[in-house]
Write a protein that holds these residues in place. Structure first.
Motif, short mmCIF file in Angstrom:
data_model
loop_
_atom_site.label_atom_id
_atom_site.label_comp_id
_atom_site.label_asym_id
_atom_site.label_seq_id
_atom_site.Cartn_x
_atom_site.Cartn_y
_atom_site.Cartn_z
N LEU A 34 67.36 -31.19 -5.39
CA LEU A 34 67.26 -32.32 -4.44
C LEU A 34 65.83 -32.57 -4.00
N ALA A 35 65.57 -33.82 -3.64
CA ALA A 35 64.27 -34.22 -3.10
C ALA A 35 64.50 -34.84 -1.73
N THR A 36 63.46 -34.89 -0.93
CA THR A 36 63.55 -35.58 0.36
C THR A 36 62.70 -36.85 0.29
N GLY A 37 62.39 -37.44 1.42
CA GLY A 37 61.57 -38.65 1.44
C GLY A 37 62.41 -39.89 1.74
N VAL A 38 61.71 -40.96 2.04
CA VAL A 38 62.37 -42.21 2.44
C VAL A 38 63.22 -42.77 1.30
N THR A 39 62.70 -42.70 0.08
CA THR A 39 63.40 -43.28 -1.07
C THR A 39 64.77 -42.65 -1.27
N MET A 40 64.87 -41.34 -1.05
CA MET A 40 66.13 -40.64 -1.32
C MET A 40 67.20 -40.90 -0.26
N ASN A 65 66.38 -27.45 -3.10
CA ASN A 65 65.40 -28.49 -2.82
C ASN A 65 64.05 -28.18 -3.45
N LEU A 66 63.33 -29.25 -3.70
CA LEU A 66 62.03 -29.11 -4.35
C LEU A 66 61.00 -28.40 -3.48
N ASP A 67 61.06 -28.67 -2.17
CA ASP A 67 59.92 -28.24 -1.36
C ASP A 67 60.26 -28.13 0.12
N GLU A 68 59.37 -27.50 0.84
CA GLU A 68 59.48 -27.39 2.30
C GLU A 68 58.08 -27.15 2.86
N SER A 79 61.26 -30.91 9.38
CA SER A 79 61.45 -29.96 8.28
C SER A 79 62.39 -30.59 7.26
N TYR A 80 62.24 -30.17 6.03
CA TYR A 80 63.12 -30.72 5.00
C TYR A 80 64.54 -30.15 5.13
N ARG A 81 64.68 -28.97 5.72
CA ARG A 81 66.03 -28.45 6.00
C ARG A 81 66.73 -29.40 6.97
N LEU A 131 64.14 -36.59 -8.23
CA LEU A 131 62.71 -36.61 -7.91
C LEU A 131 62.32 -37.95 -7.31
N GLY A 132 61.43 -37.91 -6.31
CA GLY A 132 60.74 -39.12 -5.88
C GLY A 132 59.33 -39.04 -6.46
N ILE A 133 58.49 -39.99 -6.11
CA ILE A 133 57.10 -39.93 -6.58
C ILE A 133 56.19 -40.36 -5.43
N GLY A 134 55.16 -39.57 -5.20
CA GLY A 134 54.19 -39.92 -4.15
C GLY A 134 53.28 -41.04 -4.64
N LYS A 135 52.58 -41.67 -3.72
CA LYS A 135 51.71 -42.79 -4.11
C LYS A 135 50.60 -42.35 -5.06
N GLY A 137 51.12 -39.93 -7.21
CA GLY A 137 51.76 -39.43 -8.43
C GLY A 137 52.35 -38.05 -8.37
N HIS A 138 52.43 -37.45 -7.16
CA HIS A 138 53.03 -36.11 -7.15
C HIS A 138 54.55 -36.16 -7.33
N ILE A 139 55.10 -35.11 -7.92
CA ILE A 139 56.54 -34.84 -7.89
C ILE A 139 56.67 -33.50 -7.16
N GLY A 140 57.71 -33.37 -6.30
CA GLY A 140 57.65 -32.27 -5.34
C GLY A 140 56.34 -32.45 -4.59
N PHE A 141 55.66 -31.35 -4.29
CA PHE A 141 54.31 -31.46 -3.71
C PHE A 141 53.29 -30.98 -4.73
N LYS A 163 48.38 -38.80 4.68
CA LYS A 163 48.45 -40.17 5.19
C LYS A 163 49.86 -40.75 5.00
N GLN A 164 50.42 -40.51 3.80
CA GLN A 164 51.75 -41.05 3.48
C GLN A 164 52.80 -40.54 4.48
N ASN A 165 52.66 -39.29 4.92
CA ASN A 165 53.67 -38.69 5.79
C ASN A 165 53.31 -38.73 7.28
N SER A 201 54.77 -50.63 -3.32
CA SER A 201 53.73 -49.61 -3.11
C SER A 201 53.76 -48.54 -4.21
N LYS A 202 54.84 -48.49 -4.99
CA LYS A 202 54.95 -47.49 -6.06
C LYS A 202 54.66 -48.09 -7.45
N ALA A 203 54.42 -49.41 -7.52
CA ALA A 203 54.31 -50.07 -8.82
C ALA A 203 53.17 -49.49 -9.67
C1 F6R Z 1 59.92 -34.67 -1.21
C2 F6R Z 1 59.13 -34.77 -2.42
C3 F6R Z 1 58.11 -35.86 -2.61
C4 F6R Z 1 58.67 -37.25 -2.37
C5 F6R Z 1 57.60 -38.31 -2.59
C6 F6R Z 1 58.09 -39.72 -2.31
O1 F6R Z 1 60.86 -33.61 -1.31
O2 F6R Z 1 59.33 -33.97 -3.28
O3 F6R Z 1 57.60 -35.76 -3.91
O4 F6R Z 1 59.75 -37.48 -3.23
O5 F6R Z 1 56.50 -38.04 -1.78
O6 F6R Z 1 58.37 -39.86 -0.95
P1 F6R Z 1 58.94 -41.23 -0.36
O7 F6R Z 1 60.27 -41.45 -0.95
O8 F6R Z 1 58.99 -40.97 1.12
O9 F6R Z 1 57.97 -42.30 -0.75
#
Ligand code: F6R
Length: 261
Positions: A34-40, A65-68, A79-81, A131-135, A137-141, A163-165, A201-203
């Motif tokens: 599992l992943a967290t974040g707004v997208t999920m 989960n991917l991360d904490e 917390s991601y928990r 998985l989500g993706i950070g702006k 390009g990270h997956i997880g952290f 900044k994103q968080n 923002s992810k394009a």
């Molecule tokens: C969170 C994680 C991150 C997010 C990514 C996208 O568990 O692994 O990689 O998936 O930062 O976050 P949002 O969806 O908030 O843009």
């Protein structure tokens, strides 16, 4: 890698939830990453609804989960928990004992990372990883320069991620600087990966991740090495992709996607 383009973020999330539901029904003992974040959040809303309306059964599955974040109590609302309890776990019939996140409060963080890897192995590996993706390009952290073979470890977060968080923590200064994250190597070993990205923002980063060269500067590009990875995007996140017509043809015509069209 396959790319599935859906008209809206809602439909993209629903498709991901339907893939999870399909795999869970096929294998009630699914080990779900599992992943967290707004997208999920949308995906989890769909899964909760499927549990309520369609009796989707989580009782035998296990989650990782991917991360904490390092240093946050599970009760901390950032917390991601807490995120997982709030968005999914407490609304479905998953056994809390089968839900796993790295412990960011562990006295010995390195030992905790090794133990997390060992636990994933003990459960037979992850069947399906969301998985989500950070702006950036990270997956997880897995921030820029994460080794392609990295395992679960402590990672310092980049200014882009902080900044994103920041909004969630009431300012950048309050975001923990470090997190425990599954490594790129850990993620690449999952039997199936589904990356969900939505919004304009992810394009840019989606185009780099899918159609750009593999580089440790953008850990999502390493998914190109994965034998079974689907990238699900909405139209906005797909905007910069060059081969959109090809991706659409595959979704419309390949038998694997028949039940999802
Ligand atoms: C969170 C994680 C991150 C997010 C990514 C996208 O568990 O692994 O990689 O998936 O930062 O976050 P949002 O969806 O908030 O843009």
């Amino acid at each position: 890698m396959e790319v599935i383009i859906q008209p809206t973020p809602e439909e993209a999330a629903r498709l991901v939830a339907r893939i999870v539901a399909h795999d869970l029904r096929a294998n009630p003992h699914l080990v779900l990453g599992l992943a967290t974040g707004v997208t999920m959040e949308r995906v989890y809303r769909h899964l909760v609804r499927m549990h309520q309306d369609e009796k989707l059964d989580f009782s035998l599955c296990s989650t990782f989960n991917l991360d904490e974040y390092v240093g946050l109590f599970p009760s901390d609302q950032n917390s991601y928990r807490h995120y997982m309890d709030h968005n999914l776990f407490r609304h479905v019939n998953v056994d809390p004992r089968n839900t796993h996140l790295p412990n960011g409060l562990a006295h010995d963080l390195e030992a905790e990372c090794r133990a997390y890897e060992a636990l994933i192995q003990r459960f037979g590996g992850i069947d399906l990883q969301l998985l989500g993706i950070g702006k950036a390009g990270h997956i997880g952290f897995n921030e820029p320069l994460s080794a392609l073979r990295s395992r679960t470890r402590v990672k310092a977060l980049t200014p882009t991620t902080l900044k994103q968080n920041a909004a969630l923590f009431g300012g950048e200064d309050h975001v923990p600087r470090r997190a425990i994250t599954m490594g790129v190597g850990t993620i690449l070993e999952c039997r199936r990966c589904i990356l969900l990205a939505t919004g304009d923002s992810k394009a840019e980063v989606v185009a780099k991740a899918v159609e750009g060269p593999i580089t440790s500067m953008i850990s999502a590009t390493t998914l190109q090495l994965h034998p079974r990875c689907s990238v699900v995007v909405d139209e906005e996140a797909a905007a910069n992709l060059k081969e959109k017509d090809y991706y659409r043809w595959i979704f419309e015509n390949e038998p694997e996607w028949e039940g999802y069209r």
